[in-house]
Design an enzyme around this catalytic site. Sequence first.
Site, mmCIF file in Angstrom:
data_model
loop_
_atom_site.group_PDB
_atom_site.id
_atom_site.type_symbol
_atom_site.label_atom_id
_atom_site.label_comp_id
_atom_site.label_asym_id
_atom_site.label_seq_id
_atom_site.Cartn_x
_atom_site.Cartn_y
_atom_site.Cartn_z
ATOM 1 N N GLU A 152 31.979 -70.611 -142.581
ATOM 2 C CA GLU A 152 32.939 -71.150 -142.844
ATOM 3 C C GLU A 152 33.562 -70.415 -142.266
ATOM 4 O O GLU A 152 34.009 -69.129 -142.838
ATOM 5 C CB GLU A 152 32.993 -71.414 -144.171
ATOM 6 C CG GLU A 152 32.044 -72.632 -144.940
ATOM 7 C CD GLU A 152 32.614 -74.125 -144.061
ATOM 8 O OE1 GLU A 152 33.306 -74.596 -144.274
ATOM 9 O OE2 GLU A 152 30.784 -74.239 -144.476
ATOM 10 N N GLY A 153 35.091 -70.770 -142.012
ATOM 11 C CA GLY A 153 36.468 -69.996 -141.646
ATOM 12 C C GLY A 153 36.104 -70.262 -140.741
ATOM 13 O O GLY A 153 37.018 -69.321 -139.373
ATOM 14 N N CYS A 154 35.262 -71.188 -139.376
ATOM 15 C CA CYS A 154 35.730 -70.545 -137.963
ATOM 16 C C CYS A 154 36.401 -72.230 -137.755
ATOM 17 O O CYS A 154 35.954 -73.205 -138.274
ATOM 18 C CB CYS A 154 34.309 -70.621 -137.249
ATOM 19 S SG CYS A 154 32.989 -68.670 -137.828
ATOM 20 N N ALA A 155 37.300 -71.722 -136.537
ATOM 21 C CA ALA A 155 37.769 -73.113 -136.121
ATOM 22 C C ALA A 155 36.297 -74.010 -135.186
ATOM 23 O O ALA A 155 36.257 -75.268 -134.689
ATOM 24 C CB ALA A 155 38.838 -72.673 -135.436
ATOM 25 N N SER A 156 35.200 -73.443 -134.772
ATOM 26 C CA SER A 156 34.148 -73.707 -134.206
ATOM 27 C C SER A 156 33.181 -73.913 -135.169
ATOM 28 O O SER A 156 33.068 -73.223 -135.739
ATOM 29 C CB SER A 156 33.908 -73.063 -133.076
ATOM 30 O OG SER A 156 34.586 -72.563 -131.521
#
Length: 136
Positions: free
Chosen positions: A48-52
């Site tokens: 979690e916390g990734c744009a991808s």
Amino acid sequence: MASPAFEDIAETFDFLDDWEDRYRHVIELGRAMPPMDAALQVPATKVEGCASQVWIMPVIEDGRFDFQGDSDAMIVRGLIAILHALYSGLSLAEVTRVDAHAELARLGLDEHLSSQRSNGLRAMVERIRLLAADAG
């Protein structure tokens, strides 16, 4: 405390003068990384916390840390490959002591990644640290 594989990457980055060349190298590292089995790309392995979309699955044998990882973005796959070089083969305790920010700063990534990519990279590092701490 960088591994020989990470030192090789750092030396290559030192050799490459232009950030566009470094960017291409990161993508090449991602292409060279073996794909993660789609069956492992589940919510439990998602970062979690990734744009991808990013997945990291720990592989721990004889107290040594390794992981499989994948992303739907080639540059992010390359960042995963760099993190793999940084952490793979370390003891669980060593993983938690790596100063990832300092090591990655040697590559100049902090200066050239978008804020979203930088946040995603931090999320991946934190996930790796937590996986190692939980396994230890």
